[in-house]
Design a protein around this motif. Structure first.
Motif, mmCIF file in Angstrom:
data_model
loop_
_atom_site.group_PDB
_atom_site.id
_atom_site.type_symbol
_atom_site.label_atom_id
_atom_site.label_comp_id
_atom_site.label_asym_id
_atom_site.label_seq_id
_atom_site.Cartn_x
_atom_site.Cartn_y
_atom_site.Cartn_z
ATOM 1 N N MET A 195 0.806 -1.215 0.000
ATOM 2 C CA MET A 195 0.000 0.000 0.000
ATOM 3 C C MET A 195 0.847 1.277 0.000
ATOM 4 O O MET A 195 0.307 2.383 -0.040
ATOM 5 C CB MET A 195 -0.938 0.000 1.214
ATOM 6 N N GLY A 196 2.178 1.107 0.045
ATOM 7 C CA GLY A 196 3.041 2.277 0.027
ATOM 8 C C GLY A 196 3.078 3.040 1.329
ATOM 9 O O GLY A 196 3.347 4.257 1.342
ATOM 10 N N TRP A 197 2.782 2.348 2.432
ATOM 11 C CA TRP A 197 2.785 3.004 3.729
ATOM 12 C C TRP A 197 4.150 2.959 4.401
ATOM 13 O O TRP A 197 4.311 3.466 5.513
ATOM 14 C CB TRP A 197 1.750 2.360 4.648
ATOM 15 N N ALA A 198 5.127 2.301 3.765
ATOM 16 C CA ALA A 198 6.440 2.159 4.379
ATOM 17 C C ALA A 198 7.199 3.473 4.339
ATOM 18 O O ALA A 198 7.272 4.136 3.292
ATOM 19 C CB ALA A 198 7.233 1.070 3.656
ATOM 20 N N THR A 199 7.745 3.848 5.454
ATOM 21 C CA THR A 199 8.565 5.061 5.557
ATOM 22 C C THR A 199 9.824 4.740 6.346
ATOM 23 O O THR A 199 9.820 3.841 7.197
ATOM 24 C CB THR A 199 7.790 6.192 6.263
ATOM 25 N N PRO A 200 10.906 5.450 6.105
ATOM 26 C CA PRO A 200 12.143 5.200 6.867
ATOM 27 C C PRO A 200 11.957 5.403 8.369
ATOM 28 O O PRO A 200 12.624 4.752 9.167
ATOM 29 C CB PRO A 200 13.126 6.215 6.284
ATOM 30 N N GLU A 201 11.016 6.296 8.740
ATOM 31 C CA GLU A 201 10.825 6.573 10.159
ATOM 32 C C GLU A 201 10.213 5.389 10.907
ATOM 33 O O GLU A 201 10.395 5.252 12.121
ATOM 34 C CB GLU A 201 9.922 7.806 10.336
ATOM 35 N N THR A 202 9.476 4.533 10.194
ATOM 36 C CA THR A 202 8.825 3.386 10.851
ATOM 37 C C THR A 202 9.532 2.066 10.541
ATOM 38 O O THR A 202 8.982 0.995 10.824
ATOM 39 C CB THR A 202 7.362 3.299 10.402
ATOM 40 N N ALA A 203 10.721 2.112 9.970
ATOM 41 C CA ALA A 203 11.449 0.880 9.656
ATOM 42 C C ALA A 203 11.791 0.104 10.919
ATOM 43 O O ALA A 203 11.805 -1.132 10.923
ATOM 44 C CB ALA A 203 12.718 1.204 8.870
ATOM 45 N N TRP A 204 12.059 0.831 11.996
ATOM 46 C CA TRP A 204 12.408 0.156 13.258
ATOM 47 C C TRP A 204 11.241 -0.695 13.767
ATOM 48 O O TRP A 204 11.441 -1.736 14.396
ATOM 49 C CB TRP A 204 12.778 1.200 14.318
ATOM 50 N N LEU A 205 10.017 -0.233 13.477
ATOM 51 C CA LEU A 205 8.847 -0.985 13.921
ATOM 52 C C LEU A 205 8.740 -2.327 13.179
ATOM 53 O O LEU A 205 8.367 -3.354 13.754
ATOM 54 C CB LEU A 205 7.591 -0.147 13.695
ATOM 55 N N VAL A 206 9.082 -2.303 11.894
ATOM 56 C CA VAL A 206 9.078 -3.539 11.108
ATOM 57 C C VAL A 206 10.109 -4.513 11.659
ATOM 58 O O VAL A 206 9.849 -5.711 11.805
ATOM 59 C CB VAL A 206 9.345 -3.239 9.624
ATOM 60 N N HIS A 207 11.306 -4.013 11.968
ATOM 61 C CA HIS A 207 12.344 -4.872 12.537
ATOM 62 C C HIS A 207 11.888 -5.469 13.875
ATOM 63 O O HIS A 207 12.168 -6.632 14.171
ATOM 64 C CB HIS A 207 13.628 -4.080 12.729
ATOM 65 N N PHE A 208 11.179 -4.662 14.663
ATOM 66 C CA PHE A 208 10.676 -5.152 15.948
ATOM 67 C C PHE A 208 9.703 -6.313 15.758
ATOM 68 O O PHE A 208 9.794 -7.344 16.436
ATOM 69 C CB PHE A 208 9.991 -4.001 16.703
ATOM 70 N N PHE A 209 8.771 -6.155 14.803
ATOM 71 C CA PHE A 209 7.798 -7.216 14.552
ATOM 72 C C PHE A 209 8.458 -8.456 13.939
ATOM 73 O O PHE A 209 8.022 -9.592 14.180
ATOM 74 C CB PHE A 209 6.672 -6.711 13.647
ATOM 75 N N GLN A 210 9.486 -8.275 13.133
ATOM 76 C CA GLN A 210 10.196 -9.417 12.576
ATOM 77 C C GLN A 210 10.896 -10.219 13.667
ATOM 78 O O GLN A 210 10.899 -11.453 13.637
ATOM 79 C CB GLN A 210 11.208 -8.931 11.528
ATOM 80 N N ILE A 211 11.487 -9.512 14.629
ATOM 81 C CA ILE A 211 12.103 -10.203 15.764
ATOM 82 C C ILE A 211 11.035 -10.920 16.584
ATOM 83 O O ILE A 211 11.225 -12.050 17.054
ATOM 84 C CB ILE A 211 12.887 -9.203 16.638
ATOM 85 N N MET A 212 9.871 -10.285 16.736
ATOM 86 C CA MET A 212 8.767 -10.911 17.459
ATOM 87 C C MET A 212 8.312 -12.194 16.758
ATOM 88 O O MET A 212 8.021 -13.215 17.409
ATOM 89 C CB MET A 212 7.598 -9.932 17.573
#
Length: 218
Positions: free
Chosen positions: A172-189
């Motif tokens: 959906m194109g919602w990815a932003t550099p500012e929220t990349a850390w959140l993706v990494h957090f969920f991947q670790i989860m």
């Protein structure tokens, strides 16, 4: 123009176990190259090759002998029962051992001066099977299976939802550099939550393989 010939499609065929006669799509083999259906049959074949069956004299029961009935678990075929029986018969201090595959029990007569209930129970468990004494509560394998299935199902569903959210975010194109850390957090989860699936689904098989390896190298 030359057309390349299509390679033949390999199809799996049923093969018959040399020991028990059961058919299998995923056969194992021993050192002689014989077709074996499961690790238990392979262990039985190895025991038969090492020495002939152990003869027991039921009449010669020493004074002070004891008897115990072990409730077994994890036996898949009659070869499993034979394997447990032969290993018990070869155990020092055991006078007789009769393993019933249908009743999932082992009737053992032993010399109490040489061995005891706990040692016999431990001997069976080193082969990768469950064993409980009469005063212990037998393990409910069906309940244990559904518990592991429930834990694995919940964790897999969690990973599917989180993973789906990450993919939707990218599409959906919602990815932003500012929220990349959140993706990494969920991947670790997702990585952490996948460990219970591996442990709950494969713990019994892992323990069985380790016990069988220990028994072979002992």
């Amino acid at each position: 123009m030359n057309l390349a010939s299509a390679s033949p499609v390999k199809t799996k065929t049923l093969t018959t176990c040399l020991l028990c006669g059961l058919t299998t799509l995923h056969p194992l083999s021993n050192d002689n190259g014989d077709v074996i259906c499961c690790p238990s049959c392979r262990e039985v074949a190895a025991l038969l090759a090492e020495s002939p069956a152990v003869e027991q004299n039921q009449a010669q029961v020493p004074e002070g002998s004891g008897e115990v009935i072990l409730t077994l678990g994890g036996m898949w075929c009659s070869s499993c029962a034979w394997l447990v029986s032969e290993n018990l018969k070869r155990t020092k201090g055991v006078v007789s051992a009769d393993v019933n595959f249908i009743q999932q029990q082992a009737n053992i007569t032993f010399d109490s001066k040489i061995t005891n209930h706990q040692l016999l129970k431990r001997r069976v468990r080193t082969l990768g099977y469950q064993a409980t004494l009469p005063d212990e509560k037998p393990r409910d394998e069906e309940e244990s299976f559904f518990t592991r299935l429930l834990i694995g199902g919940v964790m897999v569903l969690h990973d599917m939802i989180v993973g789906g959210g990450i993919y939707v975010r990218e599409l959906m194109g919602w990815a932003t550099p500012e929220t990349a850390w959140l993706v990494h957090f969920f991947q670790i989860m997702m990585l952490v939550s996948s460990l219970p699936v591996l442990i709950s689904a494969g713990a019994a098989d892992f323990a069985s393989r380790v016990c069988q390896l220990a028994a072979r190298t002992a």
